[in-house]
Design an enzyme around this catalytic site. Structure first.
Site: not given
Length: 292
Positions: A6, A150, A215, A244
């Site tokens: 992304y 999602e 993350r 991502e």
């Protein structure tokens, strides 16, 4: 499997122009770039053509992500908001089709991020979401686009939090081009087992996002990547695997994702590129079984 990233990894705003990242992801060795779908609606036709041409020239496939705003929520109890959401989706789907996009994923059935300062109605929102996606599916199918719903963690959405709930929603919609989307970050919060969740989705898994528990890019955290890869190969998943990661503070992205500290360790763009390249090699090995 095809592997992607992304473009928001490098950015602070969802509205950033994705064009400058197409050549970059190709140079780094990716097969796919994922873009924020709804911002295409503000681009000129010529600029959309430029993005499509650049993707073709660099042999890069484009996938898209979308977190509809509260004012464009297909599951809203307000009929006017649902109508505005439908118009927004139609415009967005037409525009992403110009980029030869065949997958759009995200909280398509709802809105994102959910405002939990207000009461939530899971049962009602789910029913309206099923109706909204069902009515939109044929429009998307005519454009060759799959709607991938999602599965999000409890802090970002209340309607679908597990693969089991995602499968039940998709089955209730009952359209061939409506599928489940899983994301390892959300799975880490909600699922009892990564492999069981992937097997639960099985042939309904239409899109897959990766990101560490923190993350960061895959390989810079503690997720069981070999288990995840084995499960994806077990169900014969052949779709896109799009990392991502969100590592930078500031802007709309930092606010929405709740990135309150620099997770890049002060990396400049060159170091972020290197981290992405290394994470791609890691992903091809542990997820795709690439021994080369």
């Amino acid at each position: 499997m095809k592997f992607g990233i992304y473009y928001s990894y490098w950015e602070q705003e969802w509205s950033a122009d994705c064009l400058r990242y197409v050549e970059k992801v190709a140079r780094l060795g990716f097969d796919v770039i994922e873009i924020a779908a709804h911002h295409l609606n503000s681009f000129s036709a010529d600029h959309i053509d430029d993005i499509a041409r650049c993707a073709r020239d660099n042999n890069i496939a484009v996938t898209s992500g979308l977190g509809p705003s509260q004012e464009r929520n297909l599951s809203s109890p307000d009929a006017d908001i649902r109508k505005a959401g439908r118009a927004f989706f139609e415009e967005t789907l037409v525009n992403i089709a110009k980029l030869d996009v065949h997958i759009i994923g995200g909280a398509l059935h709802s809105y994102w991020p959910v405002d939990y300062s207000q009461p939530v109605d899971k049962e009602g929102d789910r029913a309206r979401g099923v109706e909204g996606i069902s009515s939109l599916a044929d429009f998307a199918a005519d454009l060759g686009i799959d709607l991938c719903i999602e599965v999000l963690n409890r802090f970002e959405n209340h309607v679908i939090n597990t693969a089991e709930e995602g499968v039940a929603f998709v089955r209730d919609v009952g359209k061939d081009n409506v599928k489940v989307m899983l994301d390892t970050f959300h799975m880490n919060i909600e699922e009892d087992s990564f492999s069981a969740a992937i097997r639960t989705a099985g042939p309904l898994l239409g899109h897959f996002h990766t990101g560490e528990n923190n993350r960061r890019v895959p390989g810079k955290g503690r997720l069981p990547w070999h288990e995840i890869g084995a499960a994806l190969r077990e169900i014969d998943y052949r779709g896109a695997v799009v990392m991502e990661p969100f590592v930078k503070t500031g802007g709309g992205i930092g606010r929405d994702i709740r990135v309150w500290r620099d997770l890049s360790d002060g990396a400049d763009e060159a170091k972020m590129d290197q981290d992405a390249r290394e994470a791609l090699a890691f992903s091809r090995y542990v997820l795709g079984g690439d021994k080369g």
